[in-house]
Design a protein around this motif. Structure first.
Motif, mmCIF file in Angstrom:
data_model
loop_
_atom_site.group_PDB
_atom_site.id
_atom_site.type_symbol
_atom_site.label_atom_id
_atom_site.label_comp_id
_atom_site.label_asym_id
_atom_site.label_seq_id
_atom_site.Cartn_x
_atom_site.Cartn_y
_atom_site.Cartn_z
ATOM 1 N N GLY A 16 33.039 56.827 34.350
ATOM 2 C CA GLY A 16 33.064 58.166 33.760
ATOM 3 C C GLY A 16 32.607 59.296 34.662
ATOM 4 O O GLY A 16 32.541 60.449 34.231
ATOM 5 N N VAL A 17 32.292 59.005 35.923
ATOM 6 C CA VAL A 17 31.815 60.073 36.813
ATOM 7 C C VAL A 17 32.954 60.985 37.304
ATOM 8 O O VAL A 17 32.710 62.083 37.791
ATOM 9 N N GLY A 18 34.189 60.472 37.185
ATOM 10 C CA GLY A 18 35.340 61.288 37.589
ATOM 11 C C GLY A 18 36.121 60.750 38.776
ATOM 12 O O GLY A 18 36.882 61.484 39.400
ATOM 13 N N LYS A 19 35.978 59.454 39.060
ATOM 14 C CA LYS A 19 36.675 58.875 40.208
ATOM 15 C C LYS A 19 38.180 59.043 40.085
ATOM 16 O O LYS A 19 38.854 59.524 41.009
ATOM 17 N N THR A 20 38.724 58.644 38.947
ATOM 18 C CA THR A 20 40.177 58.737 38.756
ATOM 19 C C THR A 20 40.620 60.204 38.780
ATOM 20 O O THR A 20 41.648 60.542 39.382
ATOM 21 N N SER A 21 39.815 61.065 38.174
ATOM 22 C CA SER A 21 40.162 62.491 38.142
ATOM 23 C C SER A 21 40.204 63.095 39.543
ATOM 24 O O SER A 21 41.063 63.926 39.850
ATOM 25 N N ILE A 22 39.274 62.685 40.388
ATOM 26 C CA ILE A 22 39.225 63.191 41.764
ATOM 27 C C ILE A 22 40.478 62.755 42.528
ATOM 28 O O ILE A 22 41.104 63.541 43.228
ATOM 29 N N ILE A 23 40.847 61.498 42.341
ATOM 30 C CA ILE A 23 42.034 60.984 43.029
ATOM 31 C C ILE A 23 43.295 61.706 42.538
ATOM 32 O O ILE A 23 44.131 62.139 43.333
ATOM 33 N N LYS A 24 43.407 61.863 41.225
ATOM 34 C CA LYS A 24 44.605 62.539 40.676
ATOM 35 C C LYS A 24 44.669 63.987 41.143
ATOM 36 O O LYS A 24 45.745 64.510 41.438
ATOM 37 N N ARG A 25 43.519 64.627 41.170
ATOM 38 C CA ARG A 25 43.475 66.021 41.629
ATOM 39 C C ARG A 25 43.923 66.115 43.077
ATOM 40 O O ARG A 25 44.738 66.950 43.454
ATOM 41 N N TYR A 26 43.385 65.231 43.897
ATOM 42 C CA TYR A 26 43.673 65.301 45.328
ATOM 43 C C TYR A 26 45.119 64.926 45.642
ATOM 44 O O TYR A 26 45.778 65.575 46.439
ATOM 45 N N VAL A 27 45.607 63.903 44.968
ATOM 46 C CA VAL A 27 46.926 63.383 45.324
ATOM 47 C C VAL A 27 48.042 64.093 44.557
ATOM 48 O O VAL A 27 49.104 64.366 45.103
ATOM 49 N N HIS A 28 47.796 64.403 43.281
ATOM 50 C CA HIS A 28 48.877 64.957 42.446
ATOM 51 C C HIS A 28 48.619 66.383 41.962
ATOM 52 O O HIS A 28 49.394 66.919 41.174
ATOM 53 N N GLN A 29 47.478 66.962 42.365
ATOM 54 C CA GLN A 29 47.135 68.328 41.943
ATOM 55 C C GLN A 29 47.121 68.510 40.425
ATOM 56 O O GLN A 29 47.563 69.531 39.896
ATOM 57 N N VAL A 30 46.629 67.519 39.708
ATOM 58 C CA VAL A 30 46.548 67.659 38.249
ATOM 59 C C VAL A 30 45.152 67.259 37.762
ATOM 60 O O VAL A 30 44.397 66.585 38.460
ATOM 61 N N PHE A 31 44.845 67.699 36.545
ATOM 62 C CA PHE A 31 43.603 67.293 35.887
ATOM 63 C C PHE A 31 43.910 67.077 34.418
ATOM 64 O O PHE A 31 44.671 67.825 33.810
ATOM 65 N N SER A 32 43.314 66.045 33.834
ATOM 66 C CA SER A 32 43.481 65.804 32.407
ATOM 67 C C SER A 32 42.158 65.299 31.845
ATOM 68 O O SER A 32 41.358 64.699 32.572
ATOM 69 N N GLN A 33 41.907 65.546 30.583
ATOM 70 C CA GLN A 33 40.669 65.035 29.973
ATOM 71 C C GLN A 33 40.789 63.536 29.721
ATOM 72 O O GLN A 33 39.796 62.868 29.488
ATOM 73 N N HIS A 34 42.002 63.041 29.715
ATOM 74 C CA HIS A 34 42.198 61.661 29.261
ATOM 75 C C HIS A 34 42.929 60.811 30.291
ATOM 76 O O HIS A 34 44.140 60.794 30.319
#
Ligand code: GDP
Ligand code: MG
Length: 176
Positions: A16-34
């Motif tokens: 829950g720290v945001g590992k997946t979110s960081i990767i998605k942001r960096y690679v795909h330029q997106v963010f989602s709550q879920h």
């Protein structure tokens, strides 16, 4: 002549720290709550034109489901050349787990010359500053425990994600 370098970089830290979110942001330029907690190990690829003669194929290895044990198998760590160690700035327990993750990393992988793989410390969710407990000074903490750098990041607001990963890749590209 273009050279190609494949870099395996691990993204570790508590659930829950945001590992997946960081990767998605960096690679795909997106963010989602879920983001579904992907089970197992997953990786995302980003191709960087590093300099005029080097292409970097950056593999960011995500983990899911196994975080609760606070350690990963040697297979996951094998041939990694760097790591992002992530905690959630709003949850002290995830910061306290950082040293456990760093210890797990250093006990299971090293560079071919025996030195630890470069690791950058990320205090994620810095957009929620009002919810953050008091933390030790990250500057001193990161130096003391052998991180090559530290950043306060937000995958949500896209703060310092690029900077943190670029810092890590720079270090990898100079040690090797
Ligand atoms: P993981 O378990 O480490 O992979 O964490 P996730 O990427 O699944 O994120 C856990 C939760 O935190 C999700 O609801 C995300 O939307 C949220 N989250 C991730 N990064 C940030 C951030 O920078 N700011 C805020 N406010 N929420 C975030
Ligand atoms: Mg995840």
């Amino acid at each position: 002549m273009q050279h190609e370098r494949l870099l395996k970089v691990l993204v570790i830290g508590d659930l829950g720290v945001g590992k997946t979110s960081i990767i998605k942001r960096y690679v795909h330029q997106v963010f989602s709550q879920h983001y579904r907690a992907t089970i197992g190990v997953d990786f995302a690829l980003k191709v960087l034109q590093w300099d005029h003669r080097t292409v970097v194929r950056l593999q960011l290895w995500d983990i899911a489901g196994q975080e609760r044990y606070g350690n990963m198998t040697r297979v996951y760590y094998r041939e990694a050349v760097g790591a992002l160690v992530v905690f959630d700035m709003t949850r002290l327990s995830t910061f306290q787990a950082v040293l456990k993750w760093k210890g797990d990393l250093d006990s299971k992988v090293a560079l071919s010359n025996g030195t630890p793989v470069p690791a950058v410390l990320l205090g994620n969710k810095c957009d929620q500053r009002s919810l953050c407990p008091k933390l030790p000074k990250l500057e001193n903490f990161s130096r003391e425990y052998g991180f090559i750098g530290w950043y306060e990041t937000s995958a949500k607001d896209n703060t310092n994600i690029d900077a943190a990963i670029t810092c890590l890749v720079k270090s990898i590209m100079t040690v090797e």
